[in-house]
Design a protein around this motif. Structure first.
Motif, mmCIF file in Angstrom:
data_model
loop_
_atom_site.group_PDB
_atom_site.id
_atom_site.type_symbol
_atom_site.label_atom_id
_atom_site.label_comp_id
_atom_site.label_asym_id
_atom_site.label_seq_id
_atom_site.Cartn_x
_atom_site.Cartn_y
_atom_site.Cartn_z
ATOM 1 N N ALA A 144 0.831 -1.203 0.000
ATOM 2 C CA ALA A 144 0.000 0.000 0.000
ATOM 3 C C ALA A 144 0.866 1.254 0.000
ATOM 4 N N TYR A 145 2.010 1.209 0.678
ATOM 5 C CA TYR A 145 2.930 2.340 0.674
ATOM 6 C C TYR A 145 3.502 2.571 -0.713
ATOM 7 N N VAL A 146 3.847 1.484 -1.386
ATOM 8 C CA VAL A 146 4.449 1.606 -2.713
ATOM 9 C C VAL A 146 3.486 2.275 -3.687
ATOM 10 N N TYR A 147 2.209 1.891 -3.624
ATOM 11 C CA TYR A 147 1.223 2.374 -4.589
ATOM 12 C C TYR A 147 0.269 3.441 -4.025
ATOM 13 N N THR A 148 0.516 3.864 -2.780
ATOM 14 C CA THR A 148 -0.394 4.807 -2.092
ATOM 15 C C THR A 148 -1.840 4.337 -2.254
ATOM 16 N N ASP A 149 -2.071 3.105 -1.832
ATOM 17 C CA ASP A 149 -3.351 2.420 -2.054
ATOM 18 C C ASP A 149 -4.223 2.529 -0.802
ATOM 19 N N GLU A 150 -5.154 3.492 -0.823
ATOM 20 C CA GLU A 150 -6.027 3.695 0.325
ATOM 21 C C GLU A 150 -6.914 2.483 0.598
ATOM 22 N N LYS A 151 -7.441 1.879 -0.464
ATOM 23 C CA LYS A 151 -8.322 0.725 -0.313
ATOM 24 C C LYS A 151 -7.602 -0.412 0.407
ATOM 25 N N ALA A 152 -6.378 -0.672 0.007
ATOM 26 C CA ALA A 152 -5.594 -1.728 0.648
ATOM 27 C C ALA A 152 -5.329 -1.399 2.115
ATOM 28 N N ALA A 153 -5.121 -0.114 2.402
ATOM 29 C CA ALA A 153 -4.874 0.298 3.788
ATOM 30 C C ALA A 153 -6.082 -0.015 4.669
ATOM 31 N N TYR A 154 -7.282 0.272 4.162
ATOM 32 C CA TYR A 154 -8.499 -0.042 4.925
ATOM 33 C C TYR A 154 -8.667 -1.556 5.096
ATOM 34 N N GLU A 155 -8.328 -2.317 4.079
ATOM 35 C CA GLU A 155 -8.434 -3.777 4.164
ATOM 36 C C GLU A 155 -7.486 -4.326 5.233
ATOM 37 N N VAL A 156 -6.294 -3.775 5.300
ATOM 38 C CA VAL A 156 -5.320 -4.193 6.313
ATOM 39 C C VAL A 156 -5.865 -3.913 7.712
#
Length: 239
Positions: free
Chosen positions: A137-149
């Protein structure tokens, strides 16, 4: 900002991810040592913590140098600050690997519980998967993945509460088991805290993307979710 700045920022991100992956391996080895009752491997994990600490110091120096010399724009500034803050959470995860290693070395007595060890293995697997996902998520600045985590952490909280109750029952019914099971309690508590720190990492991803500081930990924002999860798990096991 310039090609040089972009290159240095990319290197900073890369070093942060490397630190996270190294820490993830430490957590794996620490849990393996505990479950295999392997004090030799545990001591290797303990000794390996210095490398994680050195990585954090190096990362901080790079981040501060970028801020001081390049005067980044708002979005890049958020990225640098978040990595600077998040590196502290990753370093704490390295400390937790050491805690598990020490629990292995200190483990006394012959009272072992395969069912609780299976739960520890499950907790560790979830925590390490969370860490891998949040680094992506850090690499791609992926907000959706951050919420999933962050949502995955609820699973860790449920297992922690369930196994803590089970361990207390075992210790109360057999006083001789206390020295062994105290270390089990220490390990599940450590893994639960590791999950919380990974949620912190997810929160910093949101900050990079939006500039907003949010509370993502579901077990803290709504404690009833843990109790509901325990009840649902209990019902499923009875079927």
């Amino acid at each position: 900002m310039g090609v040089m700045f972009d290159s240095e920022l990319k290197k900073l991100k890369s070093r942060f991810v490397e630190m996270g992956l190294d820490t993830n391996e430490q957590l794996y080895q620490a849990t393996k040592a505990f479950l295999d009752h392997d004090p030799v491997l545990a001591k290797k994990v303990i000794n390996g913590d210095l490398a994680i600490n050195d990585e954090e110091v190096s990362l901080e120096k790079r981040a501060l140098k970028l801020i001081a010399l390049q005067q980044p724009l708002a979005n890049d500034f958020r990225t640098i600050i978040s990595i600077l803050k998040a590196s502290n959470d990753v370093e704490r995860l390295g400390d937790y690997a050491v805690h598990i290693g020490r629990a292995t070395v200190q483990l006394k007595g012959n009272h072992h519980s395969p069912e609780i060890e299976q739960a520890i293995e499950e907790m560790s697997a979830i925590v390490r998967e969370m860490l891998e996902k949040v680094l992506d998520a850090y690499v791609y600045t992926d907000e959706k993945a951050a919420y999933e985590v962050a949502n995955q952490d609820l699973k860790v909280d449920i297992i922690y509460v369930r196994e803590q109750k089970r361990l207390l029952e075992k210790m109360m019914s057999n006083g001789e088991s206390i020295p062994s099971y105290e270390q089990y309690v220490s390990v599940i508590r450590t893994l639960e805290r590791a999950g919380d720190h990974i949620v912190n990492l997810a929160e910093w991803v949101i900050y990079i993307a939006s500039g907003k500081l949010v509370e993502l930990n579901p077990g803290k924002t709504d404690p009833d979710l843990v109790e509901k999860g325990l009840k649902d798990t209990s019902k499923a096991n009875k079927k």
